[in-house]
Design a protein around this motif. Structure first.
Motif, PDB file in Angstrom:
ATOM      1  N   PRO A 114      24.604  65.810  45.620  1.00  0.00           N
ATOM      2  CA  PRO A 114      26.005  65.286  45.454  1.00  0.00           C
ATOM      3  C   PRO A 114      26.358  65.652  44.166  1.00  0.00           C
ATOM      4  CG  PRO A 114      24.459  63.342  45.358  1.00  0.00           C
ATOM      5  CD  PRO A 114      23.611  64.539  45.659  1.00  0.00           C
ATOM      6  N   GLY A 115      27.713  66.171  44.156  1.00  0.00           N
ATOM      7  CA  GLY A 115      28.141  66.790  42.899  1.00  0.00           C
ATOM      8  C   GLY A 115      27.954  68.284  42.709  1.00  0.00           C
TER       9      GLY A 115
ATOM     10  N   TYR B 229      22.665  54.287  41.925  1.00  0.00           N
ATOM     11  CA  TYR B 229      23.234  55.213  42.643  1.00  0.00           C
ATOM     12  C   TYR B 229      22.506  56.202  43.348  1.00  0.00           C
ATOM     13  CZ  TYR B 229      26.283  59.288  43.884  1.00  0.00           C
ATOM     14  OH  TYR B 229      26.849  60.491  44.713  1.00  0.00           O
TER      15      TYR B 229
ATOM     16  N   VAL C 119      27.420  66.771  35.906  1.00  0.00           N
ATOM     17  CA  VAL C 119      28.464  65.547  36.034  1.00  0.00           C
ATOM     18  C   VAL C 119      28.612  65.011  34.570  1.00  0.00           C
ATOM     19  CG1 VAL C 119      29.563  63.438  37.223  1.00  0.00           C
ATOM     20  CG2 VAL C 119      27.874  65.402  38.431  1.00  0.00           C
TER      21      VAL C 119
ATOM     22  N   HIS D 187      31.833  59.138  42.874  1.00  0.00           N
ATOM     23  CA  HIS D 187      31.338  57.947  42.524  1.00  0.00           C
ATOM     24  C   HIS D 187      31.697  57.411  41.233  1.00  0.00           C
ATOM     25  CE1 HIS D 187      28.494  54.362  42.441  1.00  0.00           C
ATOM     26  NE2 HIS D 187      28.140  54.880  41.139  1.00  0.00           N
ATOM     27  N   VAL D 188      31.651  58.378  40.166  1.00  0.00           N
ATOM     28  CA  VAL D 188      32.083  57.882  38.838  1.00  0.00           C
ATOM     29  C   VAL D 188      33.459  57.922  38.789  1.00  0.00           C
ATOM     30  CG1 VAL D 188      29.938  58.821  37.783  1.00  0.00           C
ATOM     31  CG2 VAL D 188      32.105  60.364  37.823  1.00  0.00           C
TER      32      VAL D 188
ATOM     33  N   THR E 210      31.952  68.627  36.870  1.00  0.00           N
ATOM     34  CA  THR E 210      32.746  67.766  37.679  1.00  0.00           C
ATOM     35  C   THR E 210      32.797  66.271  36.696  1.00  0.00           C
ATOM     36  OG1 THR E 210      31.236  66.871  39.174  1.00  0.00           O
ATOM     37  CG2 THR E 210      32.647  68.744  39.873  1.00  0.00           C
TER      38      THR E 210
ATOM     39  N   LYS F 155      30.907  60.114  48.825  1.00  0.00           N
ATOM     40  CA  LYS F 155      30.167  59.401  47.696  1.00  0.00           C
ATOM     41  C   LYS F 155      29.357  60.135  47.080  1.00  0.00           C
ATOM     42  CE  LYS F 155      30.141  54.837  49.440  1.00  0.00           C
ATOM     43  NZ  LYS F 155      29.354  53.735  50.076  1.00  0.00           N
ATOM     44  N   GLY F 156      29.821  61.629  46.744  1.00  0.00           N
ATOM     45  CA  GLY F 156      29.126  62.283  45.848  1.00  0.00           C
ATOM     46  C   GLY F 156      29.138  61.929  44.350  1.00  0.00           C
ATOM     47  N   THR F 157      28.458  62.473  43.376  1.00  0.00           N
ATOM     48  CA  THR F 157      28.554  61.783  42.274  1.00  0.00           C
ATOM     49  C   THR F 157      29.828  62.028  41.278  1.00  0.00           C
ATOM     50  OG1 THR F 157      26.370  63.100  41.853  1.00  0.00           O
ATOM     51  CG2 THR F 157      26.852  61.947  40.107  1.00  0.00           C
ATOM     52  N   ALA F 158      30.520  62.706  41.701  1.00  0.00           N
ATOM     53  CA  ALA F 158      31.741  62.888  40.891  1.00  0.00           C
ATOM     54  C   ALA F 158      32.679  61.914  41.556  1.00  0.00           C
ATOM     55  CB  ALA F 158      32.495  64.329  41.198  1.00  0.00           C
TER      56      ALA F 158
END
Lengths: 154, 603
Positions: free
Chosen positions: B195-196, B441, B427, A85-86, B353, A80-83
């Motif tokens: 995250p990311g 989120y 991101v 998620h989007v 990303t 459920k990382g940001t990348a």
């Protein structure tokens, strides 16, 4: 705990120095050997590290990595990382929940699968991705492909 | 001259894309054509993750993208006498093949310093690292520089902590050097929890020795003989590579007792994080190594450099910061400081990303603009669609709109517009990303990760999340935006660590730059990005529907009505907005539309 589990636990304790600083590495080793942290193991770990069982429990409960209940043979983690998620991780999770008939955080009644989410596995170029048993990363999924990952694993 | 060989990348991304199978297949096929002597060298990830797995042919520097094991026979044959390059596997930009690695714009526009070895050096071989000058900096320091000289050199370089906070590294080391203590520690923070972000992971996987070397130099500079590398447990490959690297470095006398015969001792241990974002905060991290819950120490607290791990003076830096050290020592502080801006020196590393054509790791001089990173190197949004926002700094950072694309990427410029460098996540978001949903989120993430000791963080994040959730579910009220702003201030001011202090940033930056989107959710009950399920509807265009019936067959709740060859209609009360009908409608009709807000009753 079974005799066998107890024996494993003793082995692990013997390999670590009896001090507070060994607590997290011990919990990690016990979990990797037994799949989870049985409540009955806490007093043993407490005696070895010289802290109270409550404190051991407190540390075990604090960190996301530790599990106090047995988990499935296959742990499916939806990133459920940001990348992710989007790129639609929510839909991947919904589809897997539907397919396995369990909710995020639960284990199937036959003990085969546990479905979890993970904050980010750092494979953002492969988003959205799913990891099986912490090591096996499957990327560029859509909801259908995510279900296919489980089928391939059988 | 470099010998002829294949290089194949083996980072986590590459391996999950099938790199190991490709490497094995290449070896088999090379033997079959009698070229078993040609090496298939396993290297770290060269960073253009979009193309994984990548095979590079030396010495020509040809790059083959997205290689599958089935391609191995052709690749092996290409190296036989009279063999031709395999053109169909070349990277293509706007349809045109770019055969050579060095000509690919993604790489040409970067300035790879810290990542120079990633993709060329075998991370599982200390010999390989030494061959490209590895551990020369450690040797130079141990045999010719005093502790103060090392600290001064790092200070002169202008290096600032690349974990996100941007504190001057040299000053940190100086403070630890001056601190009194029988034992001192050096800790590498590899708890890359944003995250990311995956820059730290790639460095640890692709060039672990450069991090070990930086840590050993830090140990010498401040007088520490023990170091810890704190790595996320979610990074099993990085942990394996580090273990191997530490063992090899010990065997070669670069770590352990009496390093290089100079009498300096430095022992390194790996500590695997147990999954808590708050452990990125220095006092929480040291608490967890000591066997406690990872909770930041209460204020007022001593500096970690004076009383860190086990109350001893401790230097704690990020993976990238340690990786920069060898360059500063080898090439000199002036060389390093020649890159960057007045107040941010060296290079900035990002994992780029999201909705971007070229996903992967990027290293540019500090001060390059967001436009250069996202558009020129990253190639913009796939399909040439417009960029809506760029998120940096993860849950502590912010979302910047497209009109700020000319903002330079450095510590101060990003902070000035409400975002931050962060630990490396960048991101890209397009028109199909909802800014309220993104704020929700990140708040959900911070709520889960709050350690709970500061009431305003523990309760404030819950309150903010519930307000944001209400907005995304169509229950937003007038005054919610002001409430969020008020809560943001309370949470930021009432928290003792970076997690709580910065948790409101994604909310603040999205309100600051995308307030109209919040207002559309609240006042018009519509999600302009068409993401929030409660605030969108599906509608079949009567002009384009041919009545094929595919959508109604696919609909799981039987919400689509219509006779064959007649216009179909969605029953809005039944529709669960799963979106399957959009996929079911053949592209040539594209009759099913996702709309912001509700379909008018008469439609």
């Amino acid at each position: 705990m079974s005799e066998e589990q107890l024996a494993r636990l003793r082995e692990i304790l013997a390999a670590h120095e009896g001090k507070r600083g060994s607590l997290i590495p011990i919990l990690q080793d016990v979990q990797s050997a037994l799949g989870y942290l049985p409540e009955a193991a806490m007093p043993h770990i407490a005696r070895h590290t010289g802290v109270s069982a409550g404190q051991v429990y407190g540390v075990a409960g604090f960190f996301a990595q530790f599990h106090l209940k047995p988990r499935g043979r296959k742990v499916v983690s939806v990133c459920k990382g940001t990348a992710c998620h989007v790129q639609g991780a929510t839909r991947v999770m919904e589809r897997l929940e539907e397919h396995l008939g369990i909710k995020e955080g639960e284990t199937t009644p036959d003990g085969e699968y546990t479905l979890e989410s993970v904050a980010c596995v750092g494979c953002c170029a492969l988003a959205p991705c799913v990891v099986v048993n912490n090591d096996d990363v499957h990327g560029r999924l859509d909801p259908h492909a995510a279900v296919a990952v489980l089928a391939k694993d059988k | 001259m470099t010998t002829r060989r294949f290089l194949i990348s083996r980072g986590t991304c590459c391996v999950s894309a099938g790199a190991d199978r490709v490497a094995d297949a290449l070896e088999t096929e090379l033997r079959k054509v009698g070229l078993g002597g040609i090496q298939v060298k396993r290297v770290g990830c060269p960073g253009f993750s979009q193309l994984d797995p990548v095979v590079i042919v030396e010495p020509e520097g040809l790059l083959y993208a997205e290689v599958r094991p089935e391609d191995a026979p052709e690749l092996a044959k290409s190296l036989t006498p009279g063999g031709q390059p395999v053109e169909r596997l070349f990277y293509r930009r706007n349809g045109e093949a770019v055969p050579r690695f060095a000509d690919i714009p993604y790489y040409r526009r970067q300035d790879r310093v810290l990542m120079k070895n990633c993709g060329t050096v075998n991370p599982e071989s200390v010999e390989d690292y030494v061959e490209v000058g590895g551990y020369a900096a450690l040797r130079k320091v141990l045999t010719g520089l005093t502790q103060v000289e090392v600290v001064e050199e790092v200070k002169r370089s202008g290096l600032r902590g690349l974990g996100g906070a941007g504190f001057a590294t040299g000053r940190k080391w100086e403070s630890c050097l001056r601190a009194k203590g029988e034992h001192k520690f050096v800790i590498c923070n590899g708890d890359e929890g944003d995250p990311g972000a995956f820059v730290d992971r790639s460095l640890l996987e692709g060039d672990p020795h450069s991090v070990l070397e930086g840590m050993a130099i830090a140990g010498y500079a401040v007088g520490a003989s023990t170091g810890y590398i704190y790595v996320r447990a979610e990074y099993p490959l990085a942990v394996r590579r580090l273990r191997m690297a530490i063992e090899q470095a010990r065997d070669f006398g670069f770590l352990g007792e009496n390093i290089l015969g100079t009498g300096f001792t430095f022992n390194l241990q790996i500590f695997q994080g147990a999954g808590a974002f708050v452990c990125g905060e220095s006092t929480a991290l040291t608490q967890s190594i000591e066997g406690y819950r990872g909770m930041p120490r209460p204020l007022p607290r001593p500096r970690t450099t004076e009383a860190g791990l086990n109350a001893s003076p401790t230097v704690l830096n990020n993976v990238k910061t340690f990786a920069a050290i060898r360059w500063i020592i080898n090439e000199g502080a002036a060389w390093f400081a020649a890159r960057g801006t007045a107040r941010s020196k060296g290079t900035a590393l990002f994992s780029l990303t999201g909705k971007v054509a070229n996903c992967g790791l990027i290293e540019v001089p500090m001060g390059a603009t967001l436009r250069e990173v996202v558009c020129e190197i990253g190639g913009g949004v796939p399909g040439g669609k417009p960029i809506k926002a760029i998120q940096t700094g993860g849950p502590s950072g912010g979302c910047l709109p497209a009109n700020l694309l000319d903002t330079p990427v450095d510590f101060d410029s990003l902070a000035a517009v409400g975002s931050m460098m962060g630990s490396g996540g960048m991101v890209v978001m397009d028109e199909e990303t909802c800014m309220v949903d993104i704020a929700r989120y990140f708040m959900d993430f911070c709520k889960k990760e709050s350690c709970g000791q500061c009431p305003l963080c523990r309760l404030g994040t819950v309150q903010m999340l519930s307000t944001l959730t209400a907005i995304t579910e169509g229950r937003g009220k007038a005054g919610d935006i002001d409430l969020l702003l008020e809560l943001s201030e309370a949470v930021a001011r009432g928290s003792i660590c970076g997690l709580g202090q910065s948790a409101p940033n994604p909310v603040l930056s999205t309100i600051r730059h995308f307030r109209d989107e919040y207002e559309a959710h609240i006042n018009e009950r519509a999600c302009p990005a068409r993401v929030c399920k409660a605030l969108i509807s599906y509608y079949i265009s009567p002009e384009r529907c041919v009545g094929c019936g595919l959508c109604s067959k696919e609909c799981p709740v039987d919400a689509i009505r219509g006779e064959r060859r007649q216009i179909h209609v969605i029953d809005q009360d039944r529709c669960t907005r799963c979106g399957l009908c959009v996929n079911a409608c053949p592209e040539r009709f594209a009759a099913v539309e996702r709309q912001p807000g509700q379909v008018p009753a008469n439609a």
